[in-house]
Write an enzyme that holds these catalytic residues in place. Structure first.
Site, PDB file in Angstrom:
ATOM      1  N   HIS A   1       0.961  -1.395  -0.064  1.00 55.19           N
ATOM      2  CA  HIS A   1       0.112  -0.074   0.082  1.00 55.19           C
ATOM      3  C   HIS A   1       0.855   1.081  -0.006  1.00 55.19           C
ATOM      4  O   HIS A   1       0.486   2.234   0.087  1.00 55.19           O
ATOM      5  CB  HIS A   1      -1.061   0.159   1.321  1.00 55.19           C
ATOM      6  N   HIS A   2       2.240   1.486   0.143  1.00 52.01           N
ATOM      7  CA  HIS A   2       3.261   2.536   0.088  1.00 52.01           C
ATOM      8  C   HIS A   2       3.410   2.943  -1.200  1.00 52.01           C
ATOM      9  O   HIS A   2       3.840   4.188  -1.351  1.00 52.01           O
ATOM     10  CB  HIS A   2       4.210   2.361   1.111  1.00 52.01           C
ATOM     11  N   ALA A   3       3.225   2.210  -2.344  1.00 51.47           N
ATOM     12  CA  ALA A   3       3.836   2.574  -3.591  1.00 51.47           C
ATOM     13  C   ALA A   3       3.065   3.767  -4.127  1.00 51.47           C
ATOM     14  O   ALA A   3       2.021   3.633  -4.081  1.00 51.47           O
ATOM     15  CB  ALA A   3       3.765   1.309  -4.597  1.00 51.47           C
ATOM     16  N   LYS A   4       3.918   4.583  -4.592  1.00 57.64           N
ATOM     17  CA  LYS A   4       3.268   5.946  -5.338  1.00 57.64           C
ATOM     18  C   LYS A   4       3.215   5.770  -6.866  1.00 57.64           C
ATOM     19  O   LYS A   4       3.577   4.741  -7.434  1.00 57.64           O
ATOM     20  CB  LYS A   4       4.335   7.035  -4.998  1.00 57.64           C
TER      21      LYS A   4
ATOM     22  N   ASP B   1      -0.615   5.267   2.960  1.00 60.80           N
ATOM     23  CA  ASP B   1      -0.666   6.334   1.968  1.00 60.80           C
ATOM     24  C   ASP B   1      -1.022   6.608   0.638  1.00 60.80           C
ATOM     25  O   ASP B   1      -1.129   7.269   0.154  1.00 60.80           O
ATOM     26  CB  ASP B   1       0.836   7.221   2.724  1.00 60.80           C
TER      27      ASP B   1
END
Length: 572
Positions: free
Chosen positions: A135-138, A176
Site C-alpha cells: 500500500h505504500h507504492a506511489k 498512504d
C-alpha cells in the site's frame, strides 16, 4: 458460520525472490503461509488459482510509463545510473533494486487484479491474495518496501463494475499510497487504522479527510503504542458499521498487514492473532464481496500464523482447526510452542491511558454523520478488450501509414498534454503550499513529504533529505537526464540503444514509452519492418519542438525537406 465461495491466488515463484539477506521484508513468508494452509488441508475447500502476471501496460493504469519502464530495466548493477544517483524512483535504502523486482511486482499486481475481476464477475464471494497489499507504492516512486501498488490496480478494476469501493487498512503503517491515489474522489472510501506519531510514513492525521469531490471520503484513525484486542475492537466495529450504513459500498478491500500483531519487528501495537483476525470475521459478516490482501509483517512466523488463521476465517472453519500445528516443511520455524497463536505482550496501552481512543472514535463518527448519503455514479458497459486484441491482430499503426488527420491529431495531443502538465504542476505547487501553511497553523511540523522535499524511512522512522545531483554531475552529462528539444533526437537514439543521453537536465526518465504519439507510432512501424516514412525522418532529424507544440504544421516540415533536397541537387 455460513459458507462462502473463496478464491485463493498463489504463485509458487513469489517466495523465490529476496530483498537482500539482512532486509526486513521477506517474500518467503508467502510460501510459508501457503505451506501452513496446505498442511491444514484448506486448499480443497477453495478455488486455488495462479493469476496471470500483470504486464507493464496493465501497471500503467496507475503508475507512470517512465517508472514502469525503469522497473523493467533496473538491476543492482545499473541502479545508480537509472535512478540518477538515487534521486528518483528508488529514494533511500528501503527499496533495493534486487534481481527480479519487476517479476515480483507483476505477481503481486496480477493476483490482485485477477482477484478483483473474479469477485466482480460473481465467481467468488471472497478472494485472497496474500502476495498483495503493498500500500505504500506511489504513482512514480517506490516507498516502504512497495514497488507496485497492487491495491490501487485492483480497486481500479473493481470500479469498472461497481460504483463504490471501501478500502480498509489494518496495517500498522498508514496506507498512504492508496489514500493518495483516491484522495479526490468519492467512488473510493479509504479507512486506515494505523500507528501515528514519529512513525513511517508520517502521514494519516485524523484531520486528513480528502479534497474536492473526495472531501470526507478519506478516514484516518491514528493509534498509539500498545493497543490491545479489546481497544481495537471498540473502535473498529462502530466505525465500520457507520461507514457501511452511510457509504453503502458495493465491494470491500481489506488489507491485512500483519505488522500490527504483537511482537512485530517494526510495529508497536499489541494485537493477538485472534484480535487481528476479528477484523476479517467482522467484515466477512457484512455479506459484501470481499478481497483479502497481505501487506506488512516482519516477524515471519507470526505473519504465516495470522494469514493462515485468517484464511480459515474466510472459509468459516476457524473453530474447527487444531491450534497445534501440523507437520509441514517449515515446522521448525514455529518452535518452541509449535502452535497456531500469537500472544499479546505486557506492553502498556497508551490509547486508553490518555483517552485518545475515545476522542478519535467520537471524531470519526461525527465526520461520518456529516457525510452526505452514498454517492451515485452512472455506469455503462464498456468493452473489456479491443477488437484487434481479441482477434490477436497486431497494432493497426504497424502496417497503415499515417494520413494528414493522424498527424494533426497527434500534434493536438502533444499540445493538450503540455497544457495539462503545466496546469498540474502549478496546481500541485499551490496545494503543497496550502497544506504546509495549514499544518504550521496547527502547530505541526511541515516536512512536505508529498512535495518530495523529504522522505521517511520505514526502517528507522526518521526523515531524510532526498539527495541532489552534484553540480559536476550535470556538467559531465553522463546521467542521461536530457530533456531539451535541441537534443531530443540524441536522447531518442540513446534510449533506443540503452545508452545514457547527452542533455543536462530532464524531468522524466527517458524510455521507449514515448509521450509523443507520432514518434511512438514511428517506432512501432520501424519495429514491424515497415519502411520509415515522413514521421521517422522528422524524429531522426530532431524536428520535434516541444516548446512550440501546435505552432508549426506538418506542411512546413515538408517544405523544409523540399528546400534541403533542392540545395543538395544544386550542390551536385
Amino acid at each position: 458460520m455460513s459458507k462462502r465461495r473463496v478464491a485463493y491466488y498463489y504463485d509458487p515463484d513469489v517466495g523465490s525472490y529476496t530483498y537482500g539477506l539482512t532486509h526486513a521484508m521477506k517474500p518467503q513468508r508467502m510460501r510459508i503461509t501457503h505451506e501452513l494452509v496446505s498442511a491444514y488441508d484448506m486448499l480443497p475447500k477453495m478455488h486455488v488459482l495462479r493469476a496471470q502476471r500483470a504486464t507493464a501496460e496493465t501497471m500503467t493504469r496507475f503508475h507512470t510509463d517512465e517508472y514502469i519502464d525503469f522497473l523493467s530495466k533496473v538491476t543492482p548493477e545499473n541502479a545508480r545510473r537509472l535512478t540518477y544517483q538515487g534521486t528518483r524512483f528508488l529514494v533511500g535504502e528501503d527499496n533495493p533494486p534486487f534481481e527480479g523486482v519487476f517479476e515480483f511486482s507483476s505477481i503481486s499486481a496480477g493476483g490482485s487484479i485477477a482477484a478483483a475481476k473474479r469477485l466482480m464477475e460473481g465467481q467468488a464471494d471472497i478472494a485472497i491474495n496474500w502476495a498483495g497489499g503493498l500500500h505504500h507504492a506511489k504513482k512514480r516512486e517506490a516507498s516502504g518496501f512497495c514497488y507496485i501498488n497492487d491495491i490501487v490496480l485492483g480497486i481500479l478494476e473493481m470500479l469498472r463494475y461497481v460504483p463504490r469501493v471501501l478500502y480498509i487498512d489494518i496495517d500498522c503503517h498508514h496506507g498512504d499510497g492508496v489514500e493518495e491515489a483516491f484522495y479526490t474522489t468519492d467512488r473510493v472510501m479509504t479507512c486506515s487504522f494505523h500507528k501515528f506519531g514519529e512513525f513511517f510514513p508520517g502521514t494519516g492525521q485524523i484531520e486528513d479527510r480528502g479534497r474536492g469531490p473526495g472531501r470526507g471520503y478519506a478516514l484516518n484513525i491514528p493509534l498509539k503504542d500498545g493497543i490491545t484486542d479489546e481497544s481495537y475492537k471498540s473502535i473498529f466495529e462502530p466505525v465500520i458499521d457507520k461507514i457501511i450504513d452511510v457509504y453503502g459500498p458495493s465491494a470491500i478491500v481489506l488489507q491485512c498487514g500483519a505488522d500490527s500483531l504483537s511482537g512485530d519487528k517494526l510495529g508497536g501495537l499489541n494485537l493477538t492473532m485472534q484480535g487481528h483476525a476479528h477484523c476479517v470475521q467482522y467484515v466477512r459478516s457484512k455479506n459484501i464481496p470481499l478481497m483479502l490482501l497481505g501487506g506488512g509483517g516482519y516477524t515471519v512466523k507470526n505473519v504465516a500464523r495470522a494469514w493462515t488463521y485468517e484464511t480459515a476465517c474466510a472459509l468459516g472453519i476457524e473453530n474447527d482447526i487444531d491450534p497445534n500445528l501440523p507437520w509441514n516443511e517449515y515446522f521448525e520455524w514455529f518452535g518452541p510452542r509449535y502452535r497456531l497463536e500469537v500472544l499479546e505482550s505486557n506492553l502498556e496501552d497508551l490509547n486508553v491511558k490518555d483517552g485518545s481512543l475515545d476522542r478519535n472514535r467520537t471524531t470519526i463518527l461525527q465526520y461520518l454523520s456529516e457525510l452526505r448519503p452514498a454517492p451515485s455514479v452512472e455506469l455503462q458497459d464498456v468493452p473489456r478488450e479491443g477488437l484487434a486484441e481479441h482477434l490477436g491482430l497486431p497494432s493497426v499503426h504497424a502496417h497503415a501509414p499515417l494520413d494528414d488527420m493522424d498527424e494533426r491529431l497527434a500534434q493536438h495531443a502533444r499540445f493538450v498534454y503540455h497544457l495539462q502538465k503545466n496546469s498540474d504542476e502549478s496546481q500541485s505547487e499551490s496545494e503543497d503550499e496550502s497544506d504546509s501553511s495549514s499544518r504550521v497553523a496547527r502547530g505541526q511540523p511541515s516536512h512536505r513529504t508529498r512535495a518530495g522535499k523529504k522522505r521517511m524511512s520505514i526502517l528507522t522512522s526518521q526523515y531524510f533529505d532526498v539527495p541532489r545531483l552534484p553540480p559536476e554531475y550535470h556538467e559531465d552529462d553522463e546521467s542521461g537526464c536530457g530533456h531539451g528539444p535541441e537534443h531530443e533526437h540524441v536522447l531518442w537514439e540513446s534510449a533506443r540503444a540503452g545508452l545514457p543521453g547527452a542533455k543536462r537536465k530532464r524531468r522524466f526518465f527517458r524510455s521507449m514509452s514515448e509521450w509523443n504519439p507520432v514518434k511512438r507510432v514511428a517506432t512501432e512501424r520501424e519495429r514491424s519492418g515497415v519502411f520509415p516514412g515522413l514521421e521517422t525522418y522528422m524524429a531522426s532529424r530532431g524536428k520535434w519542438r516541444g516548446g512550440a507544440v501546435g505552432r508549426e504544421s506538418i506542411s512546413e516540415e515538408r517544405d523544409e525537406m523540399a528546400i534541403e533536397a533542392d540545395a543538395e541537387e544544386d550542390g551536385d
